[in-house]
Motif scaffolding. Structure first.
Motif, short mmCIF file in Angstrom:
data_model
loop_
_atom_site.label_atom_id
_atom_site.label_comp_id
_atom_site.label_asym_id
_atom_site.label_seq_id
_atom_site.Cartn_x
_atom_site.Cartn_y
_atom_site.Cartn_z
N LEU A 1 -4.90 3.61 -1.76
CA LEU A 1 -3.67 4.41 -1.86
C LEU A 1 -2.66 3.70 -2.75
N SER B 1 -0.11 8.65 -3.26
CA SER B 1 -1.33 9.46 -3.27
C SER B 1 -2.57 8.57 -3.20
N ALA C 1 -0.98 9.89 2.69
CA ALA C 1 -0.05 10.00 1.56
C ALA C 1 1.34 10.39 2.06
N ASN C 2 2.34 9.76 1.51
CA ASN C 2 3.76 10.00 1.81
C ASN C 2 4.23 9.43 3.15
N HIS D 1 -5.94 10.48 1.75
CA HIS D 1 -5.06 11.63 1.49
C HIS D 1 -4.19 11.96 2.70
#
Length: 176
Positions: A23, A15, A81-82, A78
């Motif tokens: 991050l 995140s 993220a991931n 954002h």
């Protein structure tokens, strides 16, 4: 921009951290900070690997956090993220005889010393004391098992790894 020909995933972006584009990073390397020894990094977005440039990194409490070049606010962070972090396989150091990268064991057929086929390696787990092979058969076998967890104990359970033949011989009771 160089192409990512043979990717190996070393971690994942987490995140957003703060408002300046930092991050969290989840590293899959043996020592978490070792992920920064490899570069360039590639991240997968919209099904395509893209190179990213690391501007800075630091440890914050128990987390590793990174600042990527061009990612300057929370919204931009954002979006990432991931995303998985990968490098070209050729960047990994050559291992000594008897050592293996997890990626090399994936898809290997697992057979007992008596010739019983247990399935193929679909995943690996780290338990702290030893790594564990996750072996999955296409169908439930005669013992009612479709998935087995087999400790990667070289010499004790793991008798032979033949990467060329994509085969691992184990001393393991199929009924277990």
């Amino acid at each position: 921009m160089s192409a990512l020909l043979n990717p190996v995933v070393l971690g994942k972006l987490g995140s957003a951290y703060g408002i300046r584009g930092w991050l969290r990073v989840f590293s899959s390397t043996e020592q978490s900070e070792s992920i920064f020894d490899y570069g360039p990094w590639y991240i997968k977005r919209a099904g395509e690997w893209r190179i990213v440039e690391l501007e800075s990194w630091k440890r914050h409490n128990q987390d590793l956090i990174v600042k990527l070049k061009g990612v300057d606010d929370r919204d931009a962070a954002h979006v990432l993220a991931n995303c998985e972090i990968a490098v070209n396989t050729e960047q990994l150091p050559t291992l000594e005889e008897g050592d293996y990268y997890w990626k090399d064991l994936m898809g290997c057929k697992v057979v007992t010393t008596s010739g019983y086929e247990l399935g193929k390696v679909t995943d690996m787990m780290e338990t702290g004391s030893n790594d564990v092979l996750v072996v999955r058969a296409n169908l439930k076998d005669a013992f009612g098992a479709k998935e087995r967890l087999i400790p990667f104990l070289d010499g004790q359970v793991i008798k032979k790894v033949d990467l060329a033949a994509q085969s691992i011989e184990v001393d393991w009771d199929p009924g277990f």
